[in-house]
Design a protein around this motif. Sequence first.
Motif, PDB file in Angstrom:
ATOM      1  N   ALA A   1       0.827  -1.096   0.167  1.00  0.00           N
ATOM      2  CA  ALA A   1      -0.011   0.144  -0.001  1.00  0.00           C
ATOM      3  C   ALA A   1       0.870   1.261  -0.131  1.00  0.00           C
ATOM      4  CB  ALA A   1      -1.000  -0.052   1.207  1.00  0.00           C
ATOM      5  N   LYS A   2       2.190   1.085   0.556  1.00  0.00           N
ATOM      6  CA  LYS A   2       3.052   2.422   0.349  1.00  0.00           C
ATOM      7  C   LYS A   2       3.528   2.514  -1.035  1.00  0.00           C
ATOM      8  CE  LYS A   2       4.293   1.725   5.138  1.00  0.00           C
ATOM      9  NZ  LYS A   2       5.232   1.546   6.509  1.00  0.00           N
ATOM     10  N   ARG A   3       2.702   2.599  -2.060  1.00  0.00           N
ATOM     11  CA  ARG A   3       3.014   2.483  -3.376  1.00  0.00           C
ATOM     12  C   ARG A   3       4.103   3.774  -3.757  1.00  0.00           C
ATOM     13  NH1 ARG A   3       3.734  -1.114  -5.674  1.00  0.00           N
ATOM     14  NH2 ARG A   3       5.745  -0.324  -5.823  1.00  0.00           N
ATOM     15  N   LYS A   4       3.868   5.113  -3.175  1.00  0.00           N
ATOM     16  CA  LYS A   4       4.649   6.127  -3.534  1.00  0.00           C
ATOM     17  C   LYS A   4       6.058   5.821  -2.952  1.00  0.00           C
ATOM     18  CE  LYS A   4       5.414  10.296  -4.881  1.00  0.00           C
ATOM     19  NZ  LYS A   4       6.744  10.599  -4.286  1.00  0.00           N
ATOM     20  N   ILE A   5       6.283   5.391  -1.630  1.00  0.00           N
ATOM     21  CA  ILE A   5       7.631   5.155  -1.238  1.00  0.00           C
ATOM     22  C   ILE A   5       8.447   4.180  -1.820  1.00  0.00           C
ATOM     23  CG2 ILE A   5       8.630   4.606   0.934  1.00  0.00           C
ATOM     24  CD1 ILE A   5       6.318   5.614   2.509  1.00  0.00           C
ATOM     25  N   LEU A   6       7.571   3.093  -2.242  1.00  0.00           N
ATOM     26  CA  LEU A   6       8.299   2.186  -3.084  1.00  0.00           C
ATOM     27  C   LEU A   6       8.744   2.493  -4.408  1.00  0.00           C
ATOM     28  CD1 LEU A   6       5.846  -1.208  -1.971  1.00  0.00           C
ATOM     29  CD2 LEU A   6       8.333  -0.569  -1.200  1.00  0.00           C
TER      30      LEU A   6
END
Length: 946
Positions: A660-665
């Motif tokens: 769910a932490k798409r932006k960080i990944l």
Amino acid sequence: MATTLGLTSGIHHVLPQKPSFDVTSSSNLPDAMGDNDILTSDEDNSTLESLTYAFSIPFSFIPGPDPDQIIMATSQARERWLHPPDSPPNLPTSKLPIHQKSINDVRELCKKLSPGLVARTTVSVTELTAETALRKKQTTSVGLWIAGEPAEVHKTRGLILQSVPVAMRRACVNIDHDQYYLPDGVPNPRITNHLERIAQFTGTDIFVLKPLEPTSIVAVDQGSEASQNRRLMISIFGDYESVEHAKTRVLIMIDDLLGQEVISMFMELSVQSMVCGRARKNVKLIESATRTAIYFPPPFPQVYGYSPPGGTRREPDQIFITGSSREDIAKAERMLLNLTLNMRVFVKDVSITLTKIDYILLQRLDDVKKIMDANGTFVQFPVLGSPASLIRIQGSETLHLERTIKAIMVICGQFYNASWWVMDSPIARLLPKALEVQKLLIDVAAFTGVSIAFNKQVFEFSGSDENVKAAMHMLSDVPFVKENPYQIRVKIELANEHKEFVSGKKNGKINKIMSQSNIQIIFDTFNEYNFFIDVCGSQFDTTMLGLKLVEQELPAAVSFHVPDSYHKRIIGIGGQHIQRIMKKYSVFVKFSNAMERGASGRSESDGSKVDNVICRTPARNAANLELVKSEIMGMVQRADADIVQEHVDIPRLLHRTLMAKRKILDDLENKWGCTIIFPSTEMASDIVTVKGPQWQVPNAVHEFLALVPETHIIRLKNSPELEELLKQDEFKKTIADRMNTQFGIRLHPTADNATESPGGRSSSNGEDYMEITFTYTRNNAGALRDAIEMLTNFLLSHGIQTDSIKGALPRPKSDSFEDFVPFFHSAVFQKPSQSRVGSSNGSIRRLSGDAGSIFGDQVSHAEPAQFTDTTEAAFYDGDRKASSSDAGLARPPGSSGSISSTRTSFSLGRKGSTVWEGGLEATGLPDGEEWTKLESDRSRSNSVTT
């Protein structure tokens, strides 16, 4: 447009006509030699005029669990998967009651078949055990011998294979200690009851096992071992399809324990692989955007034909979705339906010989599933042992459909057919008696794992290349065969694109081999993709020599990735550079760009990871392949060369949060040029793969682990002095703040009135322990030992004893000298005792939060009851009406079942609809803005592709 292929007629040879029965393949079976059952025959001393056939049943004799590790077992599971208490030690796995029952079932089935269904067929079972050069260890093989008309023999063989569990499996799912046990240390009865129901419903056996004993040294390796020593293991035993069914329901049970909602929807089986997309990128994007888990059924329902007594098969079109709210699940459901509405479907039928279809089903089905996942296609096989010789491939793009077919054809090339004709002559020895042939065929089948038939003086072999050659070696020593003239033919299947490569018309490779070994080599057309190479000879030694020479000319290849921007530089002006390399190593090199890979000028989302350079050379020159690769990669900058992958062990239950932490990944991947690949939901694996340049992967792994929370707990004997010390400012400044700054680890001391019990922790009357929790991220786990020592030294300096500390880590070995200490009987060299991480001395918790009951009685939701009567009807009875909405039913127009449509190409999209590269469309979704943003982010997100 895709077409339907048929089996082309072969070239007529001067050799005797082969038998009409096309021997079906057996698997690579364990060998054998030992006490045989009494062999019987309807024609005791007469010669054999009908087809006689032998094969080994490919039982998977998997071992049961360690009895000392069992915490809980479902009904009758111990009796089936453990040796009886009075059994002698070191019994082989095949002697387990579950496997002995399968062998006895075969015997009983053979007794029923012989006088009844096929009156002219005689079936005999023999169990053999031996150790040969072909087998690394002593195992057991069950061989069958059948005699009768070809149609009867084939029908009987198929019936036997479909009536026994030929593909036994074991699957494991981890569950947290605190989820399985209640606070008083007793197993949660609702969980154990639910596991019993799952076992009964699916026809499997389920065990709950203790945590694996961690190694003392690896325990401090990034905290991975220490973070798992509280997890129990749920082991599921049964046949292939039943195990997958039970595994999914156990995973859903664990999701429900964590307070997740559960619903089901229905989607045509044949489009599920296409909806998932290549490398399952579509479904991973959906799971990431909606924070849900989507459980698809196995792609090969009823392919083995076997069903356990009392077991219920999973509905092949049923998909389960779990999520934190009904809104998230409904959003995921809409996205899945949107994919089906905008999908083009291409279908193609391909002919494969019966022998190789069964071989793929018995040995290589997992490889086919990987091919399907890589290309986003669906493959339908006939049932094991059936007379059908067609497979059907379905895909959303013709390019990926063709790639799937070619990959399956490569698997077929690893499987040989061979014929051995015993020629008629005036001095020919009489044919052997029925019992002699029966013993010979069973021995060959059991020792080598091939299928072997004898009909009208012709032996037919089917199996893997090495096993077929071994079976022919055994036959060559039989007196009847040696004393008669004979002809041998070995058929090798190869891709049509390699015909020119092997034939070597320019230098006469084939003519040279034929003259050297006095054999005949014939190229025989088969289908659109493959052809046969027939190696024929009249002497065994010369034929084997010719076969070896032909195999040395077969293509060996290696493929790898080089960024398209380097291709012209490597090829050189007019191809000078690459021509020099090819001439130097006698290796053919081919480059392919994005256009040739079917990207149509677009930038493939996973293009940076696609192999776009292939080096090919004859097998005899295979050693030069790596030299060519090394020289080519030497022209590539370090940042783009040496793509490697590293596996990181992260608890499965954290994957959904991390995805769910798409932006960080995305930022992490762009920063280090790497890709983070999460396993599919159905795999229930803890392994996350980080793929990228060799010199950048460690940095990406370190930064990725900074997102993974970890917890370690130690427990000290409580005292008023300890409580007072931990409240002082000196402790906060000297230890807590310093530890947070220096190691990135935070302390949380808590008085604890619980004591340890065999099943966990139970209540106590007084506050006997002080529980100190260390919280940190995985990348800082290496400092855990230093943090514990810092705390211990601080307590000792204030006169507080820490001898009874629980949860301490073992000290690392300073060097390898300690390995030799046990060989010295000296009081000077004393090896220190090794403490165990994960023993009863400590506990580590992975997840925090409210873990509700499986039945929803401790979870606070808008709709708290997880397993209602309606939900259980869908969960166990496959009730379609129990789906969250009737809209969940998605089938291609014109289809009444799995790929049953007669149309070879059709579109599921509406007029004017558009399909973008990944198969996900923004229009038509209620939450279109967010989905459009997900689509735009996709161009720089590779975290779920390979």
